[in-house]
Each structure stands twice: as C-alpha cells, then as structure tokens.
Design an enzyme around this catalytic site. Structure first.
Site, mmCIF file in Angstrom:
data_model
loop_
_atom_site.group_PDB
_atom_site.id
_atom_site.type_symbol
_atom_site.label_atom_id
_atom_site.label_comp_id
_atom_site.label_asym_id
_atom_site.label_seq_id
_atom_site.Cartn_x
_atom_site.Cartn_y
_atom_site.Cartn_z
ATOM 1 N N SER A 159 64.872 -49.546 -62.206
ATOM 2 C CA SER A 159 64.392 -50.622 -63.087
ATOM 3 C C SER A 159 63.929 -50.053 -64.419
ATOM 4 C CB SER A 159 63.242 -51.353 -62.414
ATOM 5 O OG SER A 159 63.621 -51.725 -61.113
ATOM 6 N N SER A 161 63.244 -49.656 -68.680
ATOM 7 C CA SER A 161 62.537 -50.366 -69.762
ATOM 8 C C SER A 161 63.467 -51.366 -70.433
ATOM 9 C CB SER A 161 62.052 -49.380 -70.826
ATOM 10 O OG SER A 161 61.475 -48.252 -70.242
ATOM 11 N N GLU A 172 72.108 -41.764 -73.963
ATOM 12 C CA GLU A 172 71.637 -40.503 -73.349
ATOM 13 C C GLU A 172 72.369 -39.349 -74.016
ATOM 14 O OE1 GLU A 172 69.310 -38.643 -71.524
ATOM 15 O OE2 GLU A 172 69.445 -40.239 -70.022
HETATM 16 C C1 LIG Z 1 66.983 -37.702 -68.297
HETATM 17 C C2 LIG Z 1 66.589 -39.148 -68.274
HETATM 18 O O1 LIG Z 1 65.465 -39.471 -68.516
HETATM 19 N N1 LIG Z 1 67.536 -40.045 -67.979
HETATM 20 C C3 LIG Z 1 67.286 -41.468 -67.888
HETATM 21 C C4 LIG Z 1 68.556 -42.217 -67.674
HETATM 22 C C5 LIG Z 1 68.461 -43.664 -68.006
HETATM 23 O O2 LIG Z 1 67.819 -44.018 -69.004
HETATM 24 O O3 LIG Z 1 69.048 -44.483 -67.271
HETATM 25 C C6 LIG Z 1 66.294 -41.740 -66.755
HETATM 26 O O4 LIG Z 1 66.347 -41.063 -65.720
HETATM 27 O O5 LIG Z 1 65.479 -42.641 -66.878
HETATM 28 ZN ZN LIG Z 2 64.784 -40.164 -70.629
#
Ligand SMILES: CC(=O)N[C@@H](CC(=O)O)C(=O)O
Ligand SMILES: [Zn+2]
Length: 305
Positions: A159, A161, A172
């Site tokens: 879930s 933000s 990313e």
């Molecule tokens: C390395 C990293 O923080 N990646 C994000 C991937 C995402 O935003 O879906 C996370 O795990 O929340």
């Molecule tokens: Zn991140």
C-alpha cells in the site's frame, strides 16, 4: 473521469534517504516553473519530512507500506506510529484513497541501490491512462530505455503513498547509494518527469491517444538470501547476477555465492527477469531480489471527455 483541471502531485521523500526525489521536489517547491503545464495543477510535496531530516528510510515504519484501509481508518491519536499519522494526513490532502475527490495523478520519486535504470512502477494492468503515459514516455526517451514494473500481485502488492491517487505512478531510478546524489540519476529522473508532464498537458488539450501496447515486467516472486538456522545471511548475490537487473535468469544460472565459495543456482521453472537486485532497503524485508515475467499489455484509446 477527469475534471477540467487535472490535479497532479509529485512526491519526494517517501523514503528520507533517497536523494534525487527529495532534491527535485525541494527545488520545485522553491520554483515550480519547470513543472507547470497548461490546465494542470501540479503540487510538489515532501511526504516524510522527519525521515528526510534524519536522512533515514523511515522513523517508525515504512511510509510506503502504510496506506492500508486499516491504517487510514484508524482513530487518530498520539500513540500511532509517525508514518501512520502522516499517511492519514496525506490521505486527507491528496485523497481520500478510492474517492472521486482524490488527486488524478501522483508521481512518487524513489531511488534504488540496484542497477534498475529508470523504472516506471505501474500498480494496475487496467490503468489505461497510465499505460498510455508509459507508452509515451518510452517513445520519448528512446533510444534510452525505461522498463515498466507491474506490481499487481495477490500477495506481494503493498500500500504505497501514491496509491491515494486515481493514477499512481512510481519512478524508481538507480543505482544510487542511500543518502547520496548522483548527477546522472538525478537528470534521468528529471527527464522522465518532464515527458510525463508533457503527456498530461497533451491529454488535457484534448489529444486522442490511439490504442497501443506496452511491454511490462510483472512481479512474480520474491527471493530471500540463504540463511542459517538463526536467520543470519550466509551468502551474497552472485557476481554473475549483481547489477544484471532486467536481464534473463534461467534455471541453472548462478544466483548466490555462499560465504564458503559455493554457488547457489536458480531452480525455478522457465526464464525470469530479476530486479531490485541487492537493494539495500530490502535486507530488512528478507528480500535479495524480485523475479518478474515479461508480458505485453494493451491500452485502449484515451481522450479527455
Ligand atoms: C527501494 C524502494 O524504496 N523501492 C520502493 C518501490 C516502490 O515505490 O514501489 C519501495 O519499496 O517502496
Ligand atoms: Zn523508496
């Protein structure tokens, strides 16, 4: 589906040690000229200011896992973890999640220590608006590439933000160490966002986007490091796999190198495409990398009503 003004938010600092998004968003808060587009209201926003201040991923709990219905509907109180309180505030400003009042689009800017290049994260294979946008971005940045990671999965989806928006998009970009800014990573994030906003402006001006297809990598499985009976890690990502995000991994290919020098090979069925290989933030999540499978999605035509 879209009201007259398209409302877009750009989130930086969902993780407080991922410096490209934090830096870009802070620049744009000072001067938003670069992100202004006709008929589009764009709000740059730091989502986890306390984590940014400490340059840490999070303070109490991972904000990018906190947007569950349970958290968002929990009675607010001082005893809640900081990020859960913050998720409730963000949901009030940009949501409510799942409602017609929610923001149209949220870009959530992340960095990874993995060699993933400039990856777009898509949460739903049925989001034709986002598929069209990703198609547009891929064409615009060619010959550079920009893989699409589809996180739709019955167990592994989380879930985020950005999930409060009608059309959530993760960006990313890596490799970049935590707490560090690298100019090449910073610039590629900036360029993708430019094209994304250009697309929204064209859509808003009434341009019709014909049906198209988009190649994506769908999340398949997560792989943990080999561990001893006490849970301690006893191997590293194999040198043949390190930095090889998005490249095929076949049954029998080296996957881990044990501390005693022996090789652990991939034993799955068929070819997978690993990504988030050796991501620093995922050691605590018992995840060495995720496997994906290639798929082609079709996006229907879209045009503003
Ligand atoms: C390395 C990293 O923080 N990646 C994000 C991937 C995402 O935003 O879906 C996370 O795990 O929340
Ligand atoms: Zn991140």
């Amino acid at each position: 589906q879209f009201s007259c003004v398209i409302r877009v938010a750009i989130f930086g600092g969902t993780h407080g040690n991922e410096m490209s998004g934090i830096t870009l968003v802070n620049l744009w808060i000072k001067n938003g000229k670069e992100i202004q587009r006709k008929g589009v209201e764009t709000k740059p926003f730091i989502t986890n200011p306390r984590a940014v201040e400490k340059c840490t991923r999070y303070v109490d709990t991972d904000l990018n896992r906190a947007f569950t219905t349970e958290n968002l509907s929990a009675p607010s109180g001082d005893d809640l973890p900081y990020e859960v309180k913050r998720a409730q505030q963000i949901n009030e400003i940009f949501g409510p999640k799942g409602s017609p009042d929610a923001y149209d689009v949220i870009f959530d800017l992340h960095n990874t220590t993995s060699n993933m290049g400039c990856t777009l994260i898509l949460e739903s294979s049925k989001d034709h608006f986002n598929l069209q946008m990703m198609h547009y971005i891929k064409k615009a940045i060619a010959p550079d590439s920009c893989p699409v990671l589809l996180t739709e999965h019955p167990l592994l989806k989380y879930s985020t933000s950005r999930s409060v928006a009608k059309h959530p998009i993760g960006l990313e970009v890596g490799p970049q160490p935590q707490g560090v800014l690298r100019s090449n990573i910073f610039e590629s994030m900036r360029v993708v966002l430019k094209h994304a906003l250009d697309f929204i402006e064209l859509f808003n001006e009434g341009l019709e986007f014909p049906p198209c297809s988009v190649d994506v990598f769908r999340v398949w499985d997560k792989m943990d490091y080999p561990r001893d009976t006490n849970g301690n890690i006893i191997a590293m990502v194999h040198p043949n796999l390190q930095d090889c995000d998005w490249e095929p991994l076949n049954p029998g290919d080296p996957m881990f190198q044990m501390f005693d020098g022996t090789t652990v090979r991939y034993e799955g069925v068929g070819t997978v495409y690993p990504t988030f290989i050796n991501e620093a933030a995922y050691y605590e999540k018992q995840q060495a990398f995720v496997t994906t499978r290639r798929e082609t999605l079709v996006a229907g035509a879209i045009k503003k009503a």
